[in-house]
Motif scaffolding. Structure first.
Motif, mmCIF file in Angstrom:
data_model
loop_
_atom_site.group_PDB
_atom_site.id
_atom_site.type_symbol
_atom_site.label_atom_id
_atom_site.label_comp_id
_atom_site.label_asym_id
_atom_site.label_seq_id
_atom_site.Cartn_x
_atom_site.Cartn_y
_atom_site.Cartn_z
ATOM 1 N N ARG A 471 41.280 49.887 50.688
ATOM 2 C CA ARG A 471 40.857 48.726 49.974
ATOM 3 C C ARG A 471 41.815 48.530 48.538
ATOM 4 O O ARG A 471 42.041 49.274 47.928
ATOM 5 N N THR A 472 42.697 47.390 48.763
ATOM 6 C CA THR A 472 43.558 47.272 47.612
ATOM 7 C C THR A 472 42.459 46.569 46.284
ATOM 8 O O THR A 472 41.613 46.229 46.570
ATOM 9 N N PRO A 473 42.987 46.553 45.240
ATOM 10 C CA PRO A 473 42.296 45.914 44.039
ATOM 11 C C PRO A 473 42.432 44.461 44.320
ATOM 12 O O PRO A 473 43.730 43.672 44.089
ATOM 13 N N ASP A 474 41.380 44.020 44.905
ATOM 14 C CA ASP A 474 41.560 42.734 45.469
ATOM 15 C C ASP A 474 40.637 41.615 44.857
ATOM 16 O O ASP A 474 40.455 40.510 45.591
ATOM 17 N N GLN A 475 40.107 41.552 43.704
ATOM 18 C CA GLN A 475 39.401 40.580 43.122
ATOM 19 C C GLN A 475 39.997 39.329 43.042
ATOM 20 O O GLN A 475 39.372 38.152 43.091
ATOM 21 N N GLY A 476 41.582 39.287 43.022
ATOM 22 C CA GLY A 476 42.229 38.178 42.707
ATOM 23 C C GLY A 476 42.501 37.472 44.159
ATOM 24 O O GLY A 476 42.084 36.294 44.213
ATOM 25 N N ILE A 477 42.227 38.242 45.126
ATOM 26 C CA ILE A 477 42.420 37.643 46.511
ATOM 27 C C ILE A 477 41.285 37.146 47.149
ATOM 28 O O ILE A 477 40.891 36.184 47.696
ATOM 29 N N ILE A 478 39.808 37.920 46.974
ATOM 30 C CA ILE A 478 38.845 37.692 47.535
ATOM 31 C C ILE A 478 37.703 36.603 46.607
ATOM 32 O O ILE A 478 37.016 36.025 47.237
ATOM 33 N N ASN A 479 38.040 36.620 45.318
ATOM 34 C CA ASN A 479 37.252 36.008 44.509
ATOM 35 C C ASN A 479 37.828 34.771 43.761
ATOM 36 O O ASN A 479 37.872 33.576 44.035
ATOM 37 N N ILE A 480 38.768 35.224 42.607
ATOM 38 C CA ILE A 480 39.235 34.083 41.805
ATOM 39 C C ILE A 480 40.308 33.257 42.798
ATOM 40 O O ILE A 480 40.343 32.128 42.257
ATOM 41 N N GLY A 481 40.983 33.709 43.809
ATOM 42 C CA GLY A 481 41.718 32.993 44.288
ATOM 43 C C GLY A 481 41.236 31.702 44.821
ATOM 44 O O GLY A 481 41.429 30.612 44.709
ATOM 45 N N PRO A 482 40.226 32.086 45.685
ATOM 46 C CA PRO A 482 39.364 31.118 46.516
ATOM 47 C C PRO A 482 38.799 30.049 45.433
ATOM 48 O O PRO A 482 38.731 28.897 45.775
ATOM 49 N N VAL A 483 38.146 30.522 44.336
ATOM 50 C CA VAL A 483 37.484 29.631 43.278
ATOM 51 C C VAL A 483 38.584 28.831 42.877
ATOM 52 O O VAL A 483 38.562 27.646 42.761
ATOM 53 N N LEU A 484 40.011 29.304 42.469
ATOM 54 C CA LEU A 484 40.851 28.338 42.052
ATOM 55 C C LEU A 484 41.244 27.411 42.889
ATOM 56 O O LEU A 484 41.729 26.148 42.638
#
Length: 769
Positions: A471-484
């Protein structure tokens, strides 16, 4: 299948269910089950004629033979309604079983005549195909232009038919009318009150033209008919599960003890949530099968049989679980014959045992899938342009492309890691995915994602997990990206999304605080507006890989004068901002995966506020939904299943029937998770908000993962207690550390107990006290 075709099928399905609902309640009040159970013949011909007028017996019969020719989806719609409102008439055993078998035989005058008699309701026809252990074989002899049958057939449904399609032990199929001389019928009662029979053939003479077919084609036809019949049984079992669940839920809301509804009891609420989870899994698996069947994607006979068996196993388990729960939750009255819940339990037992119970169907489902080896075919990914519509590729081709990309780009030293990798270890892989345009498989294409459909997304996950990709460091992909994408301004999307995709920004999540884990609304980190900046003070905890992050999204309190959910805002901050301090926390595996993050007069630009001031709770809940969708993905469970299989192969455990059963059950649990996940992933793909029931995914995924990890420790034997990896083929596995990892998954994103509370209150609407 096009969207318009799918919508038309759904409309037709709804219309058929509504029609079936009306017919059942008009011609067969549920009291008839009690009136006719154990009687001979056990049903009424007058009611059968009304069902024939509605076209039920001819659902599978072509219009050329006076049938409806509607097919499997229509039949399942009827069967679900029968499950919810059972009737004595043997619609499945006396019409559908025979028509499915006759459809699979070569055309003949007799076959066509029998199909027509089924469709018009002028004949009730059963299938006599199986024997009890030690019973006399059924043989045929040919002499003087006549056939002579001798032997037995057991568990023949219905007992009182106008005739049967009889299978001999040498793979011949005969039409034997019920009034044929020397056919001895001995009926006995099933647990639901219906009749089945033992047929004994004592020198039964029939004409040669009554032999419909013989040879391998007969077994093929029987196998195909039984596979489809399992799906029809699954549909009725699903209806039983739905009605039993609804009845019990209503009872919990109205039955009062000690001055309050019993549904306010948390223990009962959690058990009802688990029952609802089983119901949703069964619905997802049946719908996925029907979609594959409609799209003709199950051409391989072995795979087709496996998928049918899997569908029955899941629906039977749901019906078994829920009907037994219904008896218990209704208390002593549930044990009496006057309450209808007992009728559903009995019907479930009859249907579950007919054509094999849960374990037998799991074994049948695993017989094909359990022996599949990982595919090795590869297609060079760089022969496709970056703007390829991956959803348009056949699944096998898409998988081969993913396989090639992964094999050529993923660092071999990091395959199958037992812990989360840090940015410096995994960044080259992140950059490779980014360059290919694959870093955000679920994002819409217009925002730089792959826009994968649920089936392709699951294929993508499976191939990555099969290779052992971390698993990559993916908080940007799975969380903040969809929120933005959903809540951010155009400026925020332009500023942040490209840098998430490129890996220039690595994000972490600032939600949890000391003494406010799952109770997010009790957070105490404060942000005070000072000109064009917020000044942030407070502390976050359990922040995954914060030591590697360049940015953090966090919840802050911006108004203390209103109720706690109303005074929260959602901020984005650069981790290099003065006043931010990160302290890693060592977990039970000895790894520094989590961190504390301290904020001391940290100044955050006002432009980094997402959404409106004091309205961050709405965004926070949406982000948690995205997180629960991600945590509910099949990826971790699929990894753990691969680990269990590798350990089993390395230790020769597949020779043990008990291990095989446990492995197949686990495998089907992961597949059923994929079916449910696909439904929610499709909601996101359509740009619709996720419903609160997405928490079901989080519960099933993490608990399935945890069970699999414990199973791997057990399967590893002495090595399960080692703190060194196991070599299993090309995999290095560490069962104990993987078990450690599974422990936290049921906690983060809101503990599973909290998820059950939410589901009980918001989805099931159970009383709170």
């Amino acid at each position: 299948m096009t969207i318009s075709t799918m919508e038309h099928d759904k409309e037709m399905e709804t219309a058929i269910r509504e029609s079936a609902h009306g017919i059942l309640r008009s011609v067969s009040p549920i009291t008839r089950l009690r009136e006719w159970r154990g009687s001979d013949p056990g049903y009424e011909r007058s009611v059968w004629a009304k069902l024939a007028e509605a076209g039920w017996p001819g659902v599978f019969v072509d219009e050329a033979y006076d049938g409806m020719g509607l097919g499997l989806r229509a039949a399942c719609a009827i069967a679900i309604e029968v499950g919810r409102h059972p009737l004595p008439e043997p619609y499945m055993a006396g019409a559908w079983h025979a028509s499915l078998l006759l459809n699979a035989l070569p055309e003949s005058a007799l076959r066509d005549e029998l199909l027509s008699s089924l469709a018009t309701g002028s004949a009730v026809i059963g299938v006599a195909w199986q024997n009890a252990s030690g019973a006399a074989a059924l043989t045929q002899e040919y002499s003087g232009g006549e056939l002579s049958l001798n032997g037995e057939r057991h568990w023949v449904y219905p007992a009182r038919a106008d005739g049967w399609l009889v299978l001999s032990d040498d793979d011949a199929l005969f039409w034997v009318p019920a009034d044929t001389a020397n056919v001895v019928t001995t009926p006995h009662t099933r647990v639901d009150g219906s009749l089945c029979a033992t047929l004994r053939f004592e020198n039964v003479r029939i004409a040669g033209e009554q032999r419909l077919a013989q040879g391998a084609s007969v077994q093929s036809a029987i196998g195909h008919a039984h596979a489809l019949l399992r799906v029809l049984q699954a549909a009725e079992l699903l209806g039983i599960a739905q009605e039993s669940f609804d009845t019990t839920l209503a009872y919990l809301k109205t039955r009062v003890q000690f001055g309050k509804p019993i549904g306010a009891n948390q223990a009962l609420q959690h058990r009802m949530v688990d029952a609802y989870l089983q119901l949703r899994l069964a619905q997802a698996v049946l719908e996925e099968f029907l979609a594959k069947y409609d799209a003709a994607t199950l051409e391989d006979p072995a795979l087709f049989e496996a998928e049918c068996a899997r569908t029955k196993a899941r629906c039977a388990y749901a019906a078994q679980h829920i009907t037994r729960l219904a008896i218990q939750f209704h208390g002593a009255i549930g044990y009496t014959d006057e309450l209808d819940v007992g009728l559903y339990l009995k019907r479930m037992l009859h249907l579950t045992s007919w054509l094999g119970g849960i374990r037998e169907n799991r074994r049948l489902a695993g017989r094909h899938r359990g022996t599949e080896s990982a595919a090795s075919t590869r297609i060079a990914y760089d022969t496709y342009p970056l703007d390829t519509d991956w959803n348009a590729l056949p699944e096998d081709e898409f998988r081969a492309v993913v396989r090639d990309f992964t094999a050529r780009n993923y660092p071999s030293q990091y395959r199958h890691p037992s812990q989360r990798l840090h940015w410096d270890e995994i960044k080259d892989w992140y950059f490779a995915l980014s360059k290919q345009g694959w870093i955000a498989p679920a994002w819409p294409r217009e925002h730089g994602g792959m826009g994968l459909s649920p089936d392709k997304l699951i294929a993508f996950i499976e191939e990555m997990e099969a290779h052992g990709v971390a698993r990559t460091p993916d908080q940007g992909i799975i969380n903040i990206g969809p929120v933005l994408i959903r809540y951010g301004t155009d400026e925020q999307r332009q500023r942040f999304l490209p840098k998430i995709l490129s890996g220039e920004h690595v994000w972490c999540q600032g939600y949890s605080e000391p003494n406010a884990g799952s109770d997010l609304a009790s957070l105490r980190t404060v942000a005070v507006l000072d000109g064009d900046e917020f000044v942030v003070n407070g502390q976050k905890i359990w922040t995954t890989l914060a030591q590697d992050a360049t940015h953090i999204f966090l919840l802050v309190r911006t108004d203390k004068t209103v109720k706690k959910q109303a005074g929260i805002s959602f901020l984005l901050a650069d981790m290099s901002t003065p006043g931010i301090t990160v302290r890693p926390i060592r977990n039970i595996a000895g790894e520094e995966e989590f961190c504390e993050v301290f904020f001391d007069n940290v100044r955050v630009p006002k432009d980094n506020l997402v959404g409106q001031l004091n309205e961050g709770w709405t965004i926070a809940k949406a982000l948690l939904d995205f997180e629960r969708l991600f945590v509910g993905s099949p990826s971790q469970a699929q990894y753990a299943l691969n680990q269990l299989r590798a350990i089993g192969e390395q230790r020769g455990l597949f020779a043990d029937a008990a291990f095989q059963d446990r492995y197949v059950e686990a495998m089907l649990n992961v597949m059923d998770l994929q079916s449910l996940y696909g439904e929610y992933a499709d909601i996101v793909r359509r740009g619709e908000p996720l419903p609160p029931s997405v928490s079901l995914l989080k519960i099933w995924a993490t608990e399935t993962y945890s069970r699999l990890c414990m199973e791997s420790v057990e399967a590893a034997g002495e090595q399960g207690g080692d703190d060194v990896p196991i070599e299993a083929g090309d995999m290095l596995l560490h069962p104990a550390r993987r078990l450690f990892n599974s422990s936290i998954t049921t906690i983060y994103g809101g503990s599973n107990e909290i998820q059950r509370n939410i589901l009980a209150k918001v989805v099931l609407e159970l009383p709170t006290g």
